[in-house]
Design an enzyme around this catalytic site. Structure first.
Site, PDB file in Angstrom:
ATOM      1  N   GLU A   1      -3.614   7.279   7.813  1.00 54.40           N
ATOM      2  CA  GLU A   1      -4.491   8.045   6.927  1.00 54.40           C
ATOM      3  C   GLU A   1      -5.540   8.799   7.696  1.00 54.40           C
ATOM      4  OE1 GLU A   1      -6.382   5.456   4.092  1.00 54.40           O
ATOM      5  OE2 GLU A   1      -4.604   5.377   2.828  1.00 54.40           O
TER       6      GLU A   1
ATOM      7  N   LYS B   1       0.802  -1.226   0.000  1.00 53.93           N
ATOM      8  CA  LYS B   1       0.000   0.000   0.000  1.00 53.93           C
ATOM      9  C   LYS B   1       0.833   1.273   0.000  1.00 53.93           C
ATOM     10  CE  LYS B   1      -4.454  -1.067   2.059  1.00 53.93           C
ATOM     11  NZ  LYS B   1      -4.587  -2.519   1.992  1.00 53.93           N
TER      12      LYS B   1
ATOM     13  N   ARG C   1      -6.719  -8.072 -11.310  1.00 54.83           N
ATOM     14  CA  ARG C   1      -7.369  -9.304 -11.784  1.00 54.83           C
ATOM     15  C   ARG C   1      -8.771  -8.960 -12.275  1.00 54.83           C
ATOM     16  NH1 ARG C   1      -8.193  -9.195  -6.069  1.00 54.83           N
ATOM     17  NH2 ARG C   1     -10.398  -8.841  -5.692  1.00 54.83           N
TER      18      ARG C   1
ATOM     19  N   HIS D   1     -16.191  -6.698   5.123  1.00 58.07           N
ATOM     20  CA  HIS D   1     -15.348  -6.648   3.928  1.00 58.07           C
ATOM     21  C   HIS D   1     -15.707  -7.694   2.881  1.00 58.07           C
ATOM     22  CE1 HIS D   1     -13.184  -3.626   6.089  1.00 58.07           C
ATOM     23  NE2 HIS D   1     -12.926  -4.467   7.062  1.00 58.07           N
TER      24      HIS D   1
HETATM   25  C1  MV4 Z   1     -10.604   3.549   4.864  1.00 55.33           C
HETATM   26  C2  MV4 Z   1     -11.830   3.902   5.472  1.00 55.33           C
HETATM   27  C3  MV4 Z   1     -11.973   5.194   5.910  1.00 55.33           C
HETATM   28  N1  MV4 Z   1     -10.959   6.074   5.781  1.00 55.33           N
HETATM   29  N2  MV4 Z   1      -9.639   4.467   4.756  1.00 55.33           N
HETATM   30  C4  MV4 Z   1     -11.411  -1.162   4.531  1.00 55.33           C
HETATM   31  C5  MV4 Z   1     -10.644  -2.222   3.808  1.00 55.33           C
HETATM   32  C6  MV4 Z   1      -9.616  -1.520   3.008  1.00 55.33           C
HETATM   33  N3  MV4 Z   1      -9.611  -1.986   1.643  1.00 55.33           N
HETATM   34  C7  MV4 Z   1      -9.924  -0.065   3.108  1.00 55.33           C
HETATM   35  N4  MV4 Z   1     -10.957   0.104   4.074  1.00 55.33           N
HETATM   36  C8  MV4 Z   1     -11.300   1.351   4.533  1.00 55.33           C
HETATM   37  N5  MV4 Z   1     -10.370   2.313   4.415  1.00 55.33           N
HETATM   38  C9  MV4 Z   1      -9.816   5.683   5.212  1.00 55.33           C
HETATM   39  N6  MV4 Z   1      -8.830   6.573   5.110  1.00 55.33           N
HETATM   40  C10 MV4 Z   1     -12.819   2.929   5.570  1.00 55.33           C
HETATM   41  C11 MV4 Z   1     -12.556   1.653   5.106  1.00 55.33           C
HETATM   42  C12 MV4 Z   1     -13.631   0.695   5.207  1.00 55.33           C
HETATM   43  C13 MV4 Z   1     -14.214   0.174   4.071  1.00 55.33           C
HETATM   44  C14 MV4 Z   1     -13.778   0.534   2.792  1.00 55.33           C
HETATM   45  C15 MV4 Z   1     -14.351  -0.003   1.674  1.00 55.33           C
HETATM   46  C16 MV4 Z   1     -15.401  -0.898   1.830  1.00 55.33           C
HETATM   47  C17 MV4 Z   1     -15.849  -1.269   3.068  1.00 55.33           C
HETATM   48  C18 MV4 Z   1     -15.259  -0.740   4.210  1.00 55.33           C
HETATM   49  C19 MV4 Z   1     -15.723  -1.118   5.459  1.00 55.33           C
HETATM   50  C20 MV4 Z   1     -15.129  -0.599   6.571  1.00 55.33           C
HETATM   51  C21 MV4 Z   1     -14.083   0.307   6.449  1.00 55.33           C
END
Ligand code: MV4
Length: 653
Positions: free
Chosen positions: A200, A116, A296, A234
Site C-alpha cells: 500500500e 485483508k 463485533r 496499536h
Molecule cells: C497504514 C498506515 C499508513 N498507511 N496503512 C496499523 C495497524 C493496521 N490496522 C493498519 N495500520 C496502519 N496502516 C497505510 N497505507 C498506518 C498504520 C498505523 C496505524 C493505523 C491506525 C492506528 C494506529 C496506527 C499506528 C501506526 C501505524
C-alpha cells in the site's frame, strides 16, 4: 425476545451485556474459568457454568463446552462480547448447528473480512475507497517490488492475515524493499501461518477514524464515527466521538462508505468499519480509506452510545431476536461529545508493564459512566487483559467533555495496584490533544513527558507523614484524643516515595494540629472546619493504607512505603543492649525472661501500634539481663523493653 442468553465472555464486557439483558427482562448465564469463580460477571448473572481452567485456551476459547453450557441451561442465544470467540466463524457455525442464535454477524460475513486482500477487493467493488496499492494473488518478490515502484514510495507491506501491526513494514526506499518483504513474510508466517502480503501507499500522519455500523443482514445504518488515533503500539488509549475536525460532508461520505461496506457482506448486528485518514491537512471527503472491518461490538462502543443515546447491546439483542433495526438513518443524530479512557493495571514508567494486585481501594466519580468487570477487593489476575475500567464522559462540547475527563480521572482512586491513571491525566491535558490535533504518533512523540511518574510535592509529603503516623482517623478526621498520655510531642517517620527517602519529624501542637519538618521545608498540617489543610491549602485527598503501603489520592495516586521504624533502627546499626519500643504502642506479648539465651533474630516481644503488630527481634546473640515491660503496658517511643547483658560481661562469664 429471548428468555435467556449465555454470555461467552468475562470482565467488563460480560457485565455490560448482562446489565442491558437484565433491563430487557432477559435472563443471563455466565461462564467462568477457575480464576473467575468469584468474579463480578458471575455474581451479576442469573446462572453460571464453570467451563475450565484459567488459561483462555482451556475455558473462554472452548466453543464446544460453551455451547454445551448454553444447551444445558436452556439459553437460546450466545453473546460473544469482544475478543475470545467473537470473530471466529467456525464457532458461529457450531452455535447455529446446535440450534442456537449467535448474537452477531454470519460466519460468511466474518470470513469476508478475515483476509485483508479479499476484503479490499470486495470493498473496492462495493465503492468503498481503499488505499492505493496492490492486493492481488501474485506473491513473486520481483512482482511485488514492481508494484511498489508503481505505487510510489514510501510504501507499507502488510500481511493479508495481519492485525495489530503484525507483519507490517514501512519501506522508504526501493533498495530496502526486498529485506523488508522477507522480514514481513517471516513474521506473518510465524504469527498467522500465512506469508501473503499486500502493498500500500503509506499514508503519512495517519488518523484512525472508524464508523459504527449496524445491520439487519440486508440493510445497514451508521451511528457516526469515533476517533481512536490516541494509541500506543496499536493499543487504544483514549477514544472519542465525534472525531475532532469532522465536517458534515466528510461525515456523510464516511458514514455512507461504512453502510456500503456492511451491506456488501450482508452484515447483521454491530460492526465497525475502520478508516485511515490523512490528518496532515484536515479531513477531506476524498481523504479516507478502508482499513479493515471489525465484526463485533468494540471496547469503545460507549462513546457512540453517549452521543447517540442508543444502547448498542439492546439493538444487538433485538436484531438477533429477529426484530427490525430500531431506527432509520434519519432518526439518528449526535448530541454533544464523549471520551473514553481505558484504565489499566500497568506500570507506565516501567514501559507500560502489565501489573497485578488486589484492588484494596476502588472509587469512581459519580459523574462518569464506568464500565468495569471488577469490584473493590477483587484481584487483577495475570491470566487476562489487565483493564480495570473504562471511564466515559459526555458533555455538550469537546472542551467541556475534556474537562470532565480530567476531573473524572482526578477523582478516580485505585489502591492495591499501579495504574495508568497519571498517564491518562497527563494525556488529557496535552496541548495537541486538547486542540483536537490528534494522530497515531501523538503519544509516541510525547511519551517521555506523558509517562513520567508523578512526584508528590512537599505538601503532599507532609500530609502523607501525618497519615502514616496514624493521625488521620478512618472517618477522615483527626484521631480522637490525639494527645493521649503516651503520645510523644515529636514523632519521626520515614517514607519511601518514588525511590527516594523522606524523613519527617512531626511535632504535635494539639489535636489535629501538627508541624511537619521535612528537612528542607516544613508545613503546618491542621484539621479545621471539617477538613484537613496543609498551610492555607485545603487538602482534597483521600488516603488508603494497606500494610506498609500508603496511597495518597490527591489529583494523582501517590504511592508511599512506610519504613518500619524497627528496620530503620537496624539500618542504623543499633545492636546495643536495649531493645526499645520503636514507636508508641501497647505491648502485646513478651517472649523473654531474665537469664535466657537468645539468638540474633529471635522474636522477643510484640508491640501493637498504628493498628499493626510489630515483632521486636534480638539484634544480636546474647543473654537477657532484664525484662522491663509486660503484656498490656502502654509504652512510649524509645521506651526500653528488654535489656541484654553487656557483651563484655558475657565474654567474662
Ligand atoms: C497504514 C498506515 C499508513 N498507511 N496503512 C496499523 C495497524 C493496521 N490496522 C493498519 N495500520 C496502519 N496502516 C497505510 N497505507 C498506518 C498504520 C498505523 C496505524 C493505523 C491506525 C492506528 C494506529 C496506527 C499506528 C501506526 C501505524
Amino acid at each position: 425476545m429471548f428468555n435467556k442468553i449465555l454470555i461467552a465472555n468475562r470482565g467488563e464486557i460480560a457485565c455490560r451485556v448482562m446489565e442491558t439483558a437484565r433491563a430487557m427482562g432477559v435472563r443471563t448465564v455466565a461462564v467462568y474459568s477457575d480464576a473467575d469463580a468469584q468474579a463480578k460477571h458471575v455474581a451479576l448473572a442469573d446462572e453460571a457454568v464453570h467451563i475450565g481452567a484459567a488459561a483462555p485456551a482451556e475455558s473462554y476459547l472452548r466453543g464446544e463446552v460453551i455451547i454445551a453450557a448454553a444447551l444445558e441451561t436452556g439459553a437460546e442465544a450466545i453473546h460473544p462480547g469482544y475478543g475470545f470467540l467473537s470473530e471466529n466463524p467456525d464457532f458461529v457455525e457450531a452455535v447455529e448447528a446446535a440450534g442456537l442464535v449467535f448474537i452477531g454477524p454470519s460466519a460468511k460475513a466474518i470470513r469476508a473480512m478475515g483476509l485483508k486482500d479479499a476484503a479490499k477487493a470486495l470493498m473496492e467493488e462495493a465503492g468503498v475507497p481503499v488505499v492505493p496499492g496492490y492486493h492481488g494473488k501474485n506473491q513473486d518478490p520481483e512482482h511485488l517490488a514492481g508494484a511498489a515502484d508503481g505505487i510510489g514510495y514510501p510504501v507499507l507491506i502488510k500481511a493479508v492475515a495481519g492485525g495489530g501491526g503484525k507483519g507490517m513494514r514501512l519501506v522508504e526506499r526501493p533498495e530496502d524493499f526486498m529485506d523488508a518483504l522477507a522480514s514481513a513474510r517471516g513474521e506473518a508466517t510465524t504469527a498467522f501461518g500465512n506469508a501473503d502480503v499486500l502493498i500500500e501507499k503509506y499514508v503519512t500522519h495517519p488518523r484512525h477514524v472508524e464508523v459504527q455500523v449496524f445491520g439487519d443482514g440486508t440493510h445497514a445504518v451508521h451511528l457516526f464515527e469515533r476517533d481512536c488515533s490516541l494509541q500506543r503500539r496499536h493499543q487504544k488509549v483514549i477514544e472519542e466521538a465525534p472525531a475532532p475536525g469532522m465536517s458534515p460532508e466528510v461525515r456523510e461520505a464516511m458514514g455512507q462508505a461504512g453502510v456500503r461496506a456492511a451491506e456488501a457482506i450482508g452484515y447483521k448486528g454491530a460492526g465497525t468499519v475502520e478508516f485511515i485518514v490523512d490528518g496532515s491537512d484536515g479531513l477531506r471527503a476524498d481523504g479516507f480509506w478502508f482499513m479493515e472491518m471489525n465484526t463485533r461490538l468494540q471496547v469503545e462502543h460507549p462513546v457512540t452510545e453517549a452521543i447517540t443515546g442508543v444502547d448498542l447491546v439492546e439493538w444487538q439483542l433485538r436484531v438477533a431476536a429477529g426484530e427490525a433495526l430500531p431506527k432509520r438513518q434519519e432518526q439518528l443524530g449526535i448530541t454533544g461529545h464523549a471520551f473514553e479512557a481505558r484504565i489499566y493495571a500497568e506500570d507506565v514508567p516501567k514501559g507500560f508493564l502489565p501489573a497485578t494486585g488486589t484492588l484494596s481501594h476502588l472509587n469512581f466519580p459519580e459523574e462518569a459512566r464506568i464500565d468495569s468487570g471488577v469490584r473493590q477487593g477483587d484481584s487483577i489476575s495475570p491470566w487476562y487483559d489487565p483493564m480495570i475500567a473504562k471511564l466515559v464522559v459526555h458533555g455538550p462540547t469537546r472542551a467541556v467533555a475534556l474537562k470532565q475527563l480530567e476531573r473524572a480521572l482526578r477523582h478516580t482512586d485505585i489502591g492495591g495496584t499501579v495504574t495508568n491513571i497519571a498517564f491518562l491525566s497527563q494525556l488529557s491535558a496535552q496541548k495537541d490533544f486538547a486542540g483536537g490535533n490528534v494522530d497515531t504518533g501523538l503519544i509516541e512523540r510525547h511519551l517521555e513527558a506523558l509517562a513520567e511518574a508523578p512526584v508528590a510535592d512537599s505538601s503532599i509529603r507532609a500530609f502523607a507523614a501525618v497519615s502514616a503516623l496514624g493521625l488521620v482517623a478512618e472517618d477522615g478526621g483527626p484521631v480522637a484524643g490525639g494527645l493521649v498520655l503516651w503520645t510523644p510531642l515529636v514523632q519521626s517517620i520515614s517514607l519511601d516515595h518514588n525511590e527516594a527517602r523522606i524523613d519527617a519529624r512531626v511535632t504535635v501542637l494539639g489535636q489535629g494540629l501538627y508541624d511537619v519538618d521535612l528537612g528542607e521545608t516544613s508545613h503546618r498540617v491542621h484539621f479545621d472546619a471539617g477538613t484537613w489543610w496543609v498551610d492555607q491549602t485545603k487538602v482534597r485527598a483521600r488516603t488508603a493504607r494497606s500494610g506498609d503501603d500508603l496511597t495518597v489520592f490527591w489529583g494523582n495516586a501517590y504511592g508511599f512505603h512506610v519504613i518500619d521504624p524497627l528496620v530503620r533502627e537496624e539500618q542504623a546499626g543499633a545492636a546495643g543492649n536495649l531493645i526499645a519500643a520503636p514507636m508508641p504502642g501497647q505491648v502485646k506479648a513478651v517472649f523473654a525472661e531474665a537469664g535466657q539465651e537468645v539468638k540474633e533474630g529471635d522474636k522477643l516481644a510484640i508491640l501493637e501500634a498504628m493498628k499493626m503488630e510489630h515483632s521486636l527481634l534480638a539484634a544480636r546473640d546474647g543473654v537477657v539481663a532484664e525484662v522491663l515491660a509486660h503484656a498490656g503496658d502502654q509504652v512510649q517511643d524509645g521506651a526500653p523493653l528488654i535489656r541484654l547483658e553487656d557483651e563484655a560481661d558475657e565474654a567474662a562469664a
